[in-house]
Design a protein around this motif. Structure first.
Motif, PDB file in Angstrom:
ATOM      1  N   VAL A  99       1.161   5.200  -9.126  1.00 23.71           N
ATOM      2  CA  VAL A  99       1.303   5.343  -7.679  1.00 23.71           C
ATOM      3  C   VAL A  99       1.609   3.978  -7.079  1.00 23.71           C
ATOM      4  O   VAL A  99       0.969   2.981  -7.419  1.00 23.71           O
ATOM      5  N   ILE A 100       2.628   3.945  -6.217  1.00 20.13           N
ATOM      6  CA  ILE A 100       2.848   2.746  -5.398  1.00 20.13           C
ATOM      7  C   ILE A 100       2.226   3.031  -4.040  1.00 20.13           C
ATOM      8  O   ILE A 100       2.628   3.966  -3.349  1.00 20.13           O
ATOM      9  N   LEU A 101       1.211   2.258  -3.705  1.00 17.29           N
ATOM     10  CA  LEU A 101       0.565   2.417  -2.403  1.00 17.29           C
ATOM     11  C   LEU A 101       1.179   1.382  -1.476  1.00 17.29           C
ATOM     12  O   LEU A 101       1.046   0.179  -1.688  1.00 17.29           O
ATOM     13  N   ILE A 102       1.870   1.868  -0.457  1.00 18.39           N
ATOM     14  CA  ILE A 102       2.613   0.947   0.414  1.00 18.39           C
ATOM     15  C   ILE A 102       1.793   0.694   1.679  1.00 18.39           C
ATOM     16  O   ILE A 102       1.277   1.627   2.291  1.00 18.39           O
ATOM     17  N   VAL A 103       1.639  -0.592   2.011  1.00 14.36           N
ATOM     18  CA  VAL A 103       0.875  -0.972   3.202  1.00 14.36           C
ATOM     19  C   VAL A 103       1.719  -1.948   4.004  1.00 14.36           C
ATOM     20  O   VAL A 103       2.120  -2.993   3.484  1.00 14.36           O
ATOM     21  N   ALA A 104       2.007  -1.605   5.256  1.00 15.47           N
ATOM     22  CA  ALA A 104       2.821  -2.496   6.083  1.00 15.47           C
ATOM     23  C   ALA A 104       1.983  -3.695   6.515  1.00 15.47           C
ATOM     24  O   ALA A 104       0.869  -3.540   7.029  1.00 15.47           O
TER      25      ALA A 104
END
Ligand code: GDP
Length: 458
Positions: free
Chosen positions: A133-138
């Motif tokens: 899983v790529i967990l994307i956080v701005a």
């Protein structure tokens, strides 16, 4: 006309998708006839347990998750545009729900319907689609409620997580602060801070850092030893299905093992069919698809249920027979209760094993969550553990229900509601939702449940 040694006999059997049983006891009775569906499942489980050495590496399947607007779609689009496996195809690329890219000569499959709901729904149906899983956080917004939710969904599935800290091109991006929040809110300590969480700063918009991210995907994938059985009849997970106006029932699968070929007969849940056409993520018709390849299939007799597993079989008769058994099973299964309730938690747990109650906690504020977590932790003892699969603020949602279904959990809401869609889904999945307005009542009921002393509802 020669004796074969067992090794070779096994190898041949495997090529035809059969498991060799060695029968050295003359008294052995013929084995009971099992239901075909179980046989298919067991066939693969046996391959898994016994034939690990025959397994080959396959491309990792990646899902991108994160809070809304943090850049999931932008990242997936960027990778698709810059790293397509087959640049020749160009032109019209239709989305079939997943695509495959090549980076440094290695393939990576991306599921391009981002989000954790579909991911967890697959898991609730018994299909683990994703390897990483790529967990994307701005970096201009930090860790938000859906970041926490997505993280808990991935963590509960036991899938390795790579954190992509996105939008670092923005003047108000704050990578340090984002990392602090990863530590404070998710207990994820970045590698460069002495922990083991992989974080990669990126800009999905400009493409900066995306190469590093893909490199990390390949590195994690190597460490995970993502394997498949490369030969024989295919086994695949349905990630999307629909009724197309022109094409009829279609579904996209990601092949897990074996080779799916044009003309193969197959069973998927209670539907069956024959592969009439295979279309890859570049819109091209292909003859066959191997492990980790996403491919759209034409040739179903009806729209298969999303997220079921597709098995290729040898004949149409076999396909028909297995699907009718599966249909019966599905019907009888839908009548069975399967998920935990507070009232019968103690009865459901077996003697002499550690009892673990899984809960999902929703409340109106972080303060309430902290207070509840604190009180709940005091209820644990050496025999009983309470696992908080997910704690979040805001209303109880369908995604909470899916997670509860996948992890066999009870949902406890504190001063929050669930809308009618969520209640309906909970009813269908047989997930218990309990709501409270007073902390004491919630804790008291939990305490009673753990003692097996909570009276049934109504
Ligand atoms: P999703 O809801 O997670 O799929 O988010 P989107 O990919 O739709 O992105 C939301 C908005 O953020 C869009 O307007 C994007 O153009 C913008 N965006 C995404 N990634 C970046 C980035 O790395 N830098 C900047 N400046 N904007 C970005």
């Amino acid at each position: 006309n020669q004796d074969l040694n067992i090794e070779i006999a096994e190898e041949i059997a495997m090529n035809f998708n059969y498991i060799l049983t060695i029968n050295d006891d003359e008294q052995t009775k013929p084995t009971e006839t099992k239901q075909e569906k179980d046989i298919l499942k067991e066939r693969w489980e046996k391959i898994y347990s016994e034939k690990k050495d025959k397994f080959k590496d396959r491309a990792p399947v990646v899902t991108v998750m994160g809070h809304v607007d943090h850049g999931k779609t932008t990242l997936l689009d960027h990778i698709r545009k810059t790293q397509v496996a087959d640049k020749e195809a160009g032109g019209i690329t239709q989305s079939i729900g997943a695509y495959q890219t090549v980076y440094n000569g290695k393939k990576i499959t991306f599921i391009d319907t981002p989000g954790h709901e579909a991911f967890t729904e697959m898991r609730a149906r018994g299909a683990q689609s994703t390897d990483i899983v790529i967990l994307i956080v701005a970096a201009d917004d930090g860790v938000m409620p859906q970041t926490i939710e997505a993280y808990n969904h991935a963590k509960d599935a036991g899938v390795p997580i790579i954190v992509a800290i996105n939008k670092v091109d923005k003047p108000n991006a704050n990578v340090e602060l984002t990392k602090q929040q990863l530590v404070a809110k998710l207990n994820l300590i970045p590698e460069d801070w002495g922990g083991d969480a992989i974080t990669v700063p990126i800009s999905a918009k400009s493409g900066m850092g995306v190469d590093d991210l893909l490199e990390m995907v390949l590195l994690v994938s190597e460490m995970q030893e993502i394997k498949c059985y490369p030969k024989g009849n295919a086994r695949a997970i349905i990630i999307e299905s629909k009724l197309d106006k022109f094409l009829g029932p279609v579904a996209t699968v990601i092949v897990k093992d074996g080779i799916l070929k044009n003309g193969d007969f197959f069973v998927a849940g209670s539907t069956f069919g024959k592969v009439r056409r295979l279309i890859d993520s570049n819109g091209k018709t292909i003859k066959q698809a191997g492990p980790s390849t996403p491919v759209q299939i034409l040739g179903f007799d009806e729209v298969p249920s999303m997220h079921s597993i597709l098995y290729a079989v040898n004949t149409l008769d076999e396909a028909r027979e297995i699907s009718s058994i599966a249909k019966e099973k599905e019907e009888s299964k839908s009548k069975q209760k399967k998920h935990v309730k507070l009232e019968d938690f103690m009865n459901m747990m077996k003697e002499n094993q550690k009892k673990i109650l899984n809960i999902i906690l929703k409340a109106g504020t972080y303060g309430e969550i902290e207070a509840l977590k604190n009180s709940i932790s005091k209820l644990k003892n050496s025999d009983i553990d309470i696992e908080i699969v997910h704690a979040g603020i805001g209303a109880i949602t369908t995604s909470d229900v899916m997670l509860a279904s996948a992890s066999n959990a009870v949902i406890l809401g504190f001063r929050v509601k669930a809308d009618s869609k969520t209640l309906k889904m909970a009813d269908k999945e047989e997930i218990q939702i309990k709501r409270y307005d007073i902390i004491f009542n919630l804790i008291d009921e939990l305490k009673k449940a753990l003692q097996g002393m909570l009276e049934p509802e109504e």
